[in-house]
Design an enzyme around this catalytic site. Structure first.
Site, PDB file in Angstrom:
ATOM      1  N   HIS A 100       0.979  -1.201   0.013  1.00 52.56           N
ATOM      2  CA  HIS A 100      -0.035  -0.047  -0.118  1.00 52.56           C
ATOM      3  C   HIS A 100       0.984   1.346  -0.094  1.00 52.56           C
ATOM      4  CE1 HIS A 100      -3.587  -2.302   0.052  1.00 52.56           C
ATOM      5  NE2 HIS A 100      -3.613  -2.400   1.329  1.00 52.56           N
ATOM      6  N   HIS A 169      -9.804   2.547   0.198  1.00 52.37           N
ATOM      7  CA  HIS A 169     -10.015   1.426   0.973  1.00 52.37           C
ATOM      8  C   HIS A 169     -10.877   1.329   2.025  1.00 52.37           C
ATOM      9  CE1 HIS A 169      -8.275  -2.076   2.794  1.00 52.37           C
ATOM     10  NE2 HIS A 169      -7.255  -2.176   2.420  1.00 52.37           N
ATOM     11  N   SER A 170     -12.084   1.850   1.727  1.00 56.87           N
ATOM     12  CA  SER A 170     -13.432   1.780   2.626  1.00 56.87           C
ATOM     13  C   SER A 170     -13.710   0.377   2.917  1.00 56.87           C
ATOM     14  CB  SER A 170     -14.646   2.446   1.922  1.00 56.87           C
ATOM     15  OG  SER A 170     -14.299   3.877   1.917  1.00 56.87           O
ATOM     16  N   GLU A 303     -11.821  -3.055  -3.201  1.00 60.35           N
ATOM     17  CA  GLU A 303     -10.667  -2.378  -3.551  1.00 60.35           C
ATOM     18  C   GLU A 303     -10.351  -2.494  -5.282  1.00 60.35           C
ATOM     19  OE1 GLU A 303      -7.022  -2.998  -1.084  1.00 60.35           O
ATOM     20  OE2 GLU A 303      -8.811  -4.223  -0.029  1.00 60.35           O
TER      21      GLU A 303
END
Length: 336
Positions: A100, A169-170, A303
């Protein structure tokens, strides 16, 4: 439109929370990480994303929750890649791989924010060499209200060839932020194939048919039905933490997720979607909205992105952003 304090970061920087709404949807976005803090369906009076009451939660409790991930989301194997015959090294921050964006990715940056009507626009300049990536990269992330949801769009330009693969990235729970499980949520994904991961969660060239596996979401099934099956890929990911190769090209329907009273449909023009069943949440949050603790598998992430670790594969489109070109992608989350 409302702007208010969202607390101070560990570095003493003031974080701000920006809120806009229409007749159906209300969203709040923080300038720390260009983070989607809340997404409220007004007619059902429910917030469908997990999040925190202040910036400290995003810094100190659950990393990546609702945040913008880059320059490269997901993993780069062994923290190394070659671009234009030059070898680059990026931080190894996850089991020997780079995850990430590295140690201090886009999720940890303070973004500039501009509100224009039904849109919250976040911008950030990632300097040449940041986290090991080449090129000065200008990034724009825009959250736009829809009549039935939100649109997430990003755009990037660079003055030197670089890698660029960002996502939102919820962590969704369609029953609300204090619900402690999504195992009864039903999911359907328009994909015949998924990408395998190794024991460290890294994706390589191996793809598998979903048929006759726990990864078959071609028809609706609950997240929990097969998640504890005795399959090596589930063990490697500690559950679902895998990329699905979605049918077709261009802007299209990716997936549908159903809670008790809310249905969410995901549309995108990205190559695929990474399904993550929040396997590493631990239920220790203290600043969660509405008192949420966020235990393991209390949410689900969709995602949208390029194939993970694509720069090291032979078969998949590489997320290379060339000097002078523009990368633009959009994803929509629509609700019933």
């Amino acid at each position: 439109m409302e702007i208010k304090s969202f607390g101070k970061t560990n570095e003493g920087i003031d974080a701000l929370l920006y809120t806009i709404e229409n007749d159906a949807i209300k969203i709040s976005v923080c300038n720390y990480g260009a983070t989607l803090v809340s997404l409220v369906l007004k007619h059902k009076e429910i917030d469908v994303v997990q999040g925190f009451t202040c910036v400290q939660g995003y810094q100190n409790e659950v990393q990546y929750m609702g945040q913008t991930i880059g320059r490269v989301c997901n993993r780069i194997g062994n923290g190394v890649f070659t671009l234009n015959d030059v070898e680059y090294h990026v931080p190894k921050n996850n089991n020997g791989n780079s995850l990430h964006g590295g140690d201090h990715g886009f999720d940890q940056k303070i973004w500039s924010v501009d509100v224009q009507g039904d849109k919250i626009i976040c911008t950030y300049l990632s300097p040449d060499g940041e986290e090991g990536y080449p090129g000065n990269c200008n990034v724009t992330v825009a959250y736009t209200l829809l009549d039935d949801g939100i649109r997430f769009e990003y755009e990037g330009t660079t003055d030197k060839d670089t890698l660029f693969n960002i996502t939102n990235h919820s962590f969704f729970n369609l029953d609300g932020p204090i619900s402690e499980s999504v195992l009864d949520h039903k999911v359907k994904i328009n994909a015949n194939y998924f990408a395998g991961v190794d024991e460290n969660g890294c994706t390589h060239d191996d793809i598998y048919q979903v048929k006759d596996t726990a990864f078959d979401f071609l028809e609706f099934k609950t997240i929990g039905r097969d998640i504890n099956n005795d399959e090596i890929q589930l063990k490697n990911g500690n559950g679902y933490d895998h990329h699905f190769l979605v049918f077709g090209e261009g802007f299209r329907k990716f997936a549908v997720c159903q809670g008790k009273n809310v249905e969410m449909t995901i549309f995108s023009d990205c190559p695929g979607v990474h399904l993550y069943s929040a396997n590493f949440l631990d239920g220790t949050s203290i600043h969660g909205k509405e008192g949420g603790k966020f235990p393991c598998r209390s949410s689900i992430c969709f995602e949208t992105q390029y194939y993970p670790n694509a720069i090291q594969t032979e078969s998949f489109e590489k997320p290379i952003l060339r000097k002078g070109e523009v990368c633009h992608h959009k994803t929509e989350f629509r609700f019933l």
